[in-house]
Design a protein around this motif. Structure first.
Motif, PDB file in Angstrom:
ATOM      1  N   LEU A  98     -39.574  21.296  -0.972  1.00 47.94           N
ATOM      2  CA  LEU A  98     -39.764  21.771   0.399  1.00 47.94           C
ATOM      3  C   LEU A  98     -39.023  20.856   1.361  1.00 47.94           C
ATOM      4  O   LEU A  98     -39.606  19.967   1.993  1.00 47.94           O
ATOM      5  N   THR A  99     -37.723  21.071   1.465  1.00 46.22           N
ATOM      6  CA  THR A  99     -36.868  20.246   2.313  1.00 46.22           C
ATOM      7  C   THR A  99     -36.022  21.126   3.222  1.00 46.22           C
ATOM      8  O   THR A  99     -36.003  22.349   3.077  1.00 46.22           O
ATOM      9  N   ALA A 100     -35.306  20.459   4.138  1.00 42.65           N
ATOM     10  CA  ALA A 100     -34.481  21.202   5.088  1.00 42.65           C
ATOM     11  C   ALA A 100     -33.327  20.340   5.566  1.00 42.65           C
ATOM     12  O   ALA A 100     -33.344  19.114   5.432  1.00 42.65           O
ATOM     13  N   ALA A 101     -32.329  21.001   6.133  1.00 45.22           N
ATOM     14  CA  ALA A 101     -31.175  20.327   6.729  1.00 45.22           C
ATOM     15  C   ALA A 101     -31.147  20.641   8.215  1.00 45.22           C
ATOM     16  O   ALA A 101     -31.339  21.788   8.623  1.00 45.22           O
ATOM     17  N   HIS A 102     -30.910  19.590   9.021  1.00 45.95           N
ATOM     18  CA  HIS A 102     -30.822  19.753  10.469  1.00 45.95           C
ATOM     19  C   HIS A 102     -29.605  18.977  10.966  1.00 45.95           C
ATOM     20  O   HIS A 102     -29.246  17.957  10.392  1.00 45.95           O
ATOM     21  N   ARG A 103     -28.990  19.434  12.034  1.00 53.63           N
ATOM     22  CA  ARG A 103     -27.728  18.827  12.473  1.00 53.63           C
ATOM     23  C   ARG A 103     -27.903  17.524  13.250  1.00 53.63           C
ATOM     24  O   ARG A 103     -26.979  16.712  13.284  1.00 53.63           O
ATOM     25  N   THR A 104     -29.067  17.302  13.872  1.00 52.02           N
ATOM     26  CA  THR A 104     -29.197  16.108  14.725  1.00 52.02           C
ATOM     27  C   THR A 104     -30.452  15.282  14.489  1.00 52.02           C
ATOM     28  O   THR A 104     -30.494  14.123  14.914  1.00 52.02           O
ATOM     29  N   LEU A 105     -31.484  15.801  13.866  1.00 56.77           N
ATOM     30  CA  LEU A 105     -32.726  15.041  13.701  1.00 56.77           C
ATOM     31  C   LEU A 105     -32.547  13.869  12.746  1.00 56.77           C
ATOM     32  O   LEU A 105     -31.719  13.908  11.831  1.00 56.77           O
TER      33      LEU A 105
END
Length: 324
Positions: A98-105
């Motif tokens: 349960l992971t994710a990719a974000h551009r700025t966090l």
């Protein structure tokens, strides 16, 4: 004569047995030590990373640490193509986690992602950069897309909210900064300093009217010693628990920008004459009025994507898809 020869032989065998046993004991102790040695923190959560500004496809992104970030937009998911490859902060991407990719966090951090189309909401750990397709605000793992209910569709309107307490906890653990206080119902290990008071005792005089045969001595005032112990609050992990929230209907807009002056907003609107339904709307933030230049509402993500590409082509690199 034979007895004299047997005795040294027995002694030699006994010494050999003891040496063998000692070597085996050392091997077992060494193996146990290796197995019980705590795993380096970076191998579990990667390294803590914010990063410098970077440019992808002509668009600049500015990473920053935030513990109260909230945004709405379009989510997508990624899976087999990146499975078991390194993430931006050194972890190994597993499409079933349960992971994710974000551009700025900052990475890692924890977010609550809510599907605004069906109300499903799920906690995820951000450990990668992306998505870099225009018009997407977050890329989730395949498993997360399944639980949020948009794996087959491919995209969904979502709200992304940073979980401040959990994100601070993992940041403190990986950077060793700050004093972390153990929260209820969280396991404790030894890593972060938390002050614990020591216990001191002293003899007190009996209360008035009480009879005592022992001589009373004035007890000197004593300071209570404070003992420092190191404890760790184990960082929370996404547990796969899906909650369902009540969500309102939303619309999709493509926003070229927001301006303090109306005349600037009106100038941008006229430059976008080839795009239908471009309007100027005002809204208040912190007591200050802003003028948004938007196209929409759009019924489908594909339609919004086409309008977004036109805006970027016309020079509005910071144009974005907004879900309201």
């Amino acid at each position: 004569m034979a007895a004299n020869r047997i005795k040294p032989l027995i002694l030699s065998l006994g010494a050999l047995f003891l040496l063998s046993a000692c070597a085996e004991t050392q091997l077992i102790a060494h193996t146990a030590k290796r197995m019980s040695k705590p795993e380096p923190r970076s191998s579990v959560f990667g390294k803590y990373k914010v990063g410098n500004p970077y440019q992808i496809k002509g668009v600049w992104y500015y990473p920053k640490e935030s513990f109260d970030h909230v945004e709405t937009g379009i989510a997508s998911w990624y899976g087999r193509k990146f499975h078991l490859k390194k993430t931006a902060n050194g972890e190994v991407f597993d499409m079933n986690e349960l992971t994710a990719a974000h551009r700025t966090l900052q990475m890692p951090s924890f977010v609550q992602v809510t599907n605004l189309e069906n109300g499903r909401s799920l906690k995820l750990r951000v450990n990668d950069r992306g998505p870099f397709a225009h018009g997407r605000i977050i890329d989730v793992s395949r498993r997360a897309a399944q639980l949020l209910g948009f794996e087959r569709k491919g995209t969904a309107r979502v709200r992304v909210r940073v979980l401040g307490a959990e994100s601070r906890a993992i940041a403190q653990r990986l950077t060793g900064s700050g004093t972390q206080v153990a929260r209820a119902n969280l396991p404790i290990r030894s890593d972060v300093q938390v002050a614990k008071p020591g216990v001191a005792s002293q003899t007190l005089a009996p209360p008035p009217g009480a009879v005592s045969n022992a001589p009373v001595e004035a007890a000197p005032r004593r300071r209570v010693a404070v003992r420092q112990e190191r404890v760790t609050v184990a960082p929370p992990q996404p547990d796969g628990l899906v909650t369902v929230e009540s969500v309102a209907d939303t619309d999709i807009y493509v926003q070229a920008g927001a301006f303090v002056r109306w005349d600037n907003a009106n100038r941008v609107k006229h430059r976008l004459f080839q795009i239908r339904d471009v309007k100027i709307t005002s809204y208040i933030i912190g007591g200050k009025e802003f003028f948004r230049v938007r196209s929409g509402p759009h019924r489908h993500v594909a339609e919004a994507d086409r309008v977004l590409e036109i805006m970027i082509h016309l020079g509005y690199d910071n144009a974005q898809i907004i879900v309201d």
